[in-house]
Design a protein around this motif. Structure first.
Motif, PDB file in Angstrom:
ATOM      1  N   UNK A 166     -10.692  21.529  50.822  1.00 53.96           N
ATOM      2  CA  UNK A 166      -9.891  21.042  49.688  1.00 53.96           C
ATOM      3  C   UNK A 166      -8.889  22.102  49.248  1.00 53.96           C
ATOM      4  N   UNK A 167      -9.329  23.345  49.138  1.00 53.44           N
ATOM      5  CA  UNK A 167      -8.424  24.431  48.741  1.00 53.44           C
ATOM      6  C   UNK A 167      -7.352  24.663  49.794  1.00 53.44           C
ATOM      7  N   UNK A 168      -7.728  24.590  51.067  1.00 52.62           N
ATOM      8  CA  UNK A 168      -6.742  24.747  52.140  1.00 52.62           C
ATOM      9  C   UNK A 168      -5.645  23.700  52.038  1.00 52.62           C
ATOM     10  N   UNK A 169      -6.026  22.452  51.821  1.00 52.58           N
ATOM     11  CA  UNK A 169      -5.034  21.380  51.715  1.00 52.58           C
ATOM     12  C   UNK A 169      -4.158  21.585  50.479  1.00 52.58           C
ATOM     13  N   UNK A 170      -4.764  21.977  49.365  1.00 58.29           N
ATOM     14  CA  UNK A 170      -3.982  22.244  48.144  1.00 58.29           C
ATOM     15  C   UNK A 170      -3.006  23.401  48.323  1.00 58.29           C
ATOM     16  N   UNK A 171      -3.295  24.287  49.269  1.00 52.78           N
ATOM     17  CA  UNK A 171      -2.412  25.423  49.544  1.00 52.78           C
ATOM     18  C   UNK A 171      -1.483  25.165  50.726  1.00 52.78           C
ATOM     19  N   UNK A 172      -1.370  23.908  51.147  1.00 50.48           N
ATOM     20  CA  UNK A 172      -0.393  23.551  52.171  1.00 50.48           C
ATOM     21  C   UNK A 172      -0.901  23.559  53.594  1.00 50.48           C
ATOM     22  N   UNK A 173      -2.165  23.916  53.817  1.00 56.95           N
ATOM     23  CA  UNK A 173      -2.735  23.899  55.166  1.00 56.95           C
ATOM     24  C   UNK A 173      -3.373  22.527  55.382  1.00 56.95           C
ATOM     25  N   UNK A 174      -2.548  21.569  55.759  1.00 53.84           N
ATOM     26  CA  UNK A 174      -2.971  20.179  55.819  1.00 53.84           C
ATOM     27  C   UNK A 174      -3.870  19.903  57.005  1.00 53.84           C
ATOM     28  N   UNK A 175      -4.727  18.918  56.828  1.00 45.79           N
ATOM     29  CA  UNK A 175      -5.574  18.455  57.918  1.00 45.79           C
ATOM     30  C   UNK A 175      -7.018  18.852  57.743  1.00 45.79           C
ATOM     31  N   UNK A 223       6.047  11.257  40.075  1.00 46.77           N
ATOM     32  CA  UNK A 223       5.791  12.555  39.436  1.00 46.77           C
ATOM     33  C   UNK A 223       6.206  13.739  40.315  1.00 46.77           C
ATOM     34  N   UNK A 224       6.811  13.456  41.447  1.00 43.98           N
ATOM     35  CA  UNK A 224       7.305  14.478  42.368  1.00 43.98           C
ATOM     36  C   UNK A 224       6.239  15.524  42.689  1.00 43.98           C
ATOM     37  N   UNK A 225       5.076  15.044  43.088  1.00 43.18           N
ATOM     38  CA  UNK A 225       3.947  15.898  43.442  1.00 43.18           C
ATOM     39  C   UNK A 225       4.128  16.382  44.877  1.00 43.18           C
ATOM     40  N   UNK A 226       3.958  17.661  45.098  1.00 45.05           N
ATOM     41  CA  UNK A 226       4.086  18.219  46.441  1.00 45.05           C
ATOM     42  C   UNK A 226       2.760  18.708  46.995  1.00 45.05           C
ATOM     43  N   UNK A 227       1.932  19.305  46.154  1.00 46.82           N
ATOM     44  CA  UNK A 227       0.657  19.838  46.621  1.00 46.82           C
ATOM     45  C   UNK A 227      -0.477  18.981  46.058  1.00 46.82           C
ATOM     46  N   UNK A 228      -1.220  18.367  46.965  1.00 47.18           N
ATOM     47  CA  UNK A 228      -2.301  17.500  46.511  1.00 47.18           C
ATOM     48  C   UNK A 228      -3.350  17.349  47.597  1.00 47.18           C
ATOM     49  N   UNK A 229      -4.545  17.040  47.145  1.00 47.22           N
ATOM     50  CA  UNK A 229      -5.647  16.701  48.036  1.00 47.22           C
ATOM     51  C   UNK A 229      -6.237  15.383  47.531  1.00 47.22           C
ATOM     52  N   UNK A 230      -6.724  14.589  48.461  1.00 46.84           N
ATOM     53  CA  UNK A 230      -7.365  13.323  48.133  1.00 46.84           C
ATOM     54  C   UNK A 230      -8.845  13.461  48.468  1.00 46.84           C
ATOM     55  N   UNK A 231      -9.706  13.315  47.459  1.00 44.97           N
ATOM     56  CA  UNK A 231     -11.155  13.359  47.669  1.00 44.97           C
ATOM     57  C   UNK A 231     -11.661  11.923  47.594  1.00 44.97           C
TER      58      UNK A 231
END
Length: 175
Positions: free
Chosen positions: A138-147, A100-108
Motif C-alpha cells: 500500500x505504501x509503495x503504491x502511494x509513493x508511485x511504485x505501482x503494481x 479532485x485531481x488526485x494523483x497518488x492513491x491506493x485502492x484497498x
C-alpha cells in the motif's frame, strides 16, 4: 493529496468478523495512514443508502454506526465518499479522481477493480481482511511504485486462485 480508496467489508473486517470493524484490520489501516499521511475516501457499497435516499439521517445510519463511529474512536477519519455512479466502484473512483485531481492513491478492496485501475489496487482476501503484509504494498503504491500483483499473475485466474497466489507471493517476500 494522497488518498486511500477504502472498501469496508472484507477489508476493515473479514469473513469471521463481518459485522462492523475488526480492531486488528483498523489498526493496520491506521498505521498506513500515519506512515503516508493519506486521506480515506470511502468506496464501500454501505454508503449507497445515504446517497440514494434523501431522508436517511447520517448519524442514525448503519454506515455511521457500524463503521464510521468506530473508526473515529480509533482516530481514523473518513475524509470523503466517492460519488454514486450506477453502483460501479471503478467508475465512482475514476470520477472522484477526475473531480479532485488526485494523483497518488491506493485502492484497498476485496473485489477486483477493473483493469485500468488495478495497478493502484491492493487486492485483499475477504476471509482475512487487511493484514500486516499489505502495509508495504500500500505504501509503495502511494509513493508511485505501482503494481501489487506478482510477476506470475494471470488475469484469467479465479478470485480464489488469485488470492492464493498473491498471498503466497507476499508471504514468501516477507521472510
Amino acid at each position: 493529496m494522497k488518498c486511500i480508496f477504502l472498501d469496508f467489508d472484507g477489508v476493515i473486517n473479514n469473513w469471521y468478523h463481518f459485522d462492523g470493524v475488526s480492531i486488528e484490520s483498523a489498526m493496520i489501516l491506521k498505521k498506513i495512514i500515519e506512515l503516508s499521511d493519506a486521506k480515506i475516501i470511502a468506496t464501500t457499497s454501505n454508503k449507497y443508502s445515504l446517497q440514494r435516499l434523501d431522508k436517511v439521517d447520517y448519524y442514525k445510519s448503519i454506515f455511521y454506526n457500524n463503521y464510521v463511529k468506530f473508526l473515529n474512536e480509533l482516530g481514523i477519519q473518513i475524509h470523503d465518499l466517492t460519488p454514486f455512479v450506477d453502483t460501479n466502484r471503478t467508475l465512482e473512483i475514476k470520477k472522484y479522481i477526475e473531480e479532485h485531481q488526485i494523483e497518488q492513491y491506493v485502492i484497498l478492496d476485496d473485489e477486483l477493480i477493473e483493469e485500468e485501475l488495478q495497478e493502484h489496487q491492493v487486492f485483499l482476501d475477504l476471509y482475512r481482511g487487511l493484514q500486516e503484509e499489505h502495509i508495504i504494498p500500500a505504501l509503495n503504491i502511494l509513493n508511485g511504485n505501482l503494481g501489487f500483483y506478482p510477476p506470475n499473475y494471470d488475469r484469467n485466474e479465479t478470485p480464489e486462485e488469485l488470492n492464493y497466489r498473491i498471498n503466497s507471493y507476499y508471504s514468501k517476500a516477507r521472510k
